[in-house]
Enzyme design. Structure first.
Site, PDB file in Angstrom:
ATOM      1  N   HIS A  54       3.067  18.727  18.365  1.00 44.14           N
ATOM      2  CA  HIS A  54       2.226  18.564  19.554  1.00 44.14           C
ATOM      3  C   HIS A  54       1.042  17.626  19.314  1.00 44.14           C
ATOM      4  O   HIS A  54       0.735  16.769  20.151  1.00 44.14           O
ATOM      5  CB  HIS A  54       1.725  19.942  20.025  1.00 44.14           C
ATOM      6  N   ASP A  57       9.914  19.775  30.400  1.00 41.44           N
ATOM      7  CA  ASP A  57       9.011  19.682  29.257  1.00 41.44           C
ATOM      8  C   ASP A  57       8.077  20.891  29.245  1.00 41.44           C
ATOM      9  O   ASP A  57       7.360  21.144  30.209  1.00 41.44           O
ATOM     10  CB  ASP A  57       8.183  18.396  29.368  1.00 41.44           C
TER      11      ASP A  57
END
Length: 331
Positions: free
Chosen positions: A126, A58
């Site tokens: 995000h 990630d």
């Protein structure tokens, strides 16, 4: 070969993402480091993680770790640790200053260039807001926050998937309400919602909503993010978790990660320490008892990551409650 280079003998559980059919390891290796580390340190940590058996990584545009991740993968292939990039599951994220319909695809192309890849496996929004274009910094300038146009941004995310530049798309830090807003207009629904998740913030309502809508919940900061700008040691120092860990002969971190798996949640865990990396993988051949899970489930709940960085009296989000749409604001 040095024992530290031997991959784990345990198989990390996987989940099929509903919107793409992809398989994803439920234990992801995080690359967000605070304080920041050098690209070389990040690259070596990622290489070590690959050696130990991690296949899910990630990153995010704002982390500054896309490039070292890409370089580590190139080296891992050259060393024979993996045969090809296709063995890995790579997540990156759209930063808020690119959260405009016309800027989504260009940012993903830059991320792919950083990663030296033709595609990522998962591309996430995000945070559910936009910032002034061209600015890449955190903490953010609150005066530059504006509401995100979910319609144009999500349509551009869908284009990224249709073009094959990402296999799946999703969101991060979305409340039930904001996730519902996306689901209402999506032609391709989000595969994932990545949010703060640990025994002291178990996201019960959001988990149920995600499950009912085919969205996989992925938890970041499963150990409380001690040492970060907003994190604390409150999870690792919790007395109930310490008692359970002592009784099991495990670390508190292992208890937290095992509990997450048993709750059906994927987790992103970050450690650049080799011994702790190994410990984080040693959670797959034992179980928590029903009583232990109940004790963890009964722990008092409060957010660690409040989103305060995005809140101001004169801004888009005037209170923390408003930012999270009043969902579980316990402080």
């Amino acid at each position: 070969m040095d024992s530290s280079c031997v991959a784990t003998s345990f198989r990390i559980p996987e989940q099929v993402l509903t919107s793409s059919g992809q398989r994803m390891q439920l234990l992801g290796f995080g690359t967000a480091a605070y304080p920041l580390v050098t690209p070389q340190v990040a690259k070596q940590a990622i290489l070590q993680a690959i050696k130990l058996g991690h296949r899910h990584f990630d990153t995010a545009y704002i982390y500054g770790t896309e490039q070292p991740l890409g370089e580590a993968i190139v080296e891992a292939i050259s060393l024979g640790l993996i045969i090809s990039r296709d063995e890995l599951f790579i997540t990156t994220k759209l930063w808020c200053s690119n959260a405009y319909g016309e800027l989504v695809l260009p940012q993903l192309r830059r991320s792919l260039q950083n990663l030296k890849m033709e595609y990522v496996d998962l591309f996430l929004i995000h945070w559910p807001l936009s910032l002034k274009p061209g600015r890449y910094e955190f903490p953010v300038r609150k005066v530059e926050i504006s509401p995100m146009d979910f319609g144009s941004v999500w349509a551009a995310m869908e284009d990224c998937q249709r073009l094959g530049l990402t296999k799946s798309i999703g969101v991060s830090n979305f409340s039930c309400k904001k996730l519902a807003d996306i689901l209402a207009l999506a032609k391709i629904p989000p595969a994932v919602n990545q949010v703060e998740f640990n025994p002291l913030w178990n996201q019960k309502k959001l988990r149920e909503y995600c499950k009912a809508n085919g969205v996989l919940l992925i938890g970041y900061s499963p150990l409380g993010a001690s040492g970060t700008l907003w994190g604390s040691s409150r999870v690792l120092e919790n007395e109930v978790l310490k008692e359970i860990a002592k009784a099991k002969g495990k670390t508190v971190a292992q208890i937290c990660l095992k509990w997450a798996f048993e709750e059906g949640v994927g987790v992103i865990v970050k450690s650049f320490n080799v011994e702790r990396m190994k410990q984080n993988l040693e959670i797959l051949d034992w179980s928590l008892s029903e009583e232990e899970r109940k004790r963890i489930g009964d722990l008092p709940q409060s957010r660690g990551c409040t989103g305060e960085s995005f809140v101001s009296e004169n801004g888009t989000f005037k209170t923390i409650e408003e930012f999270w749409d009043g969902e579980g604001c316990n402080w």
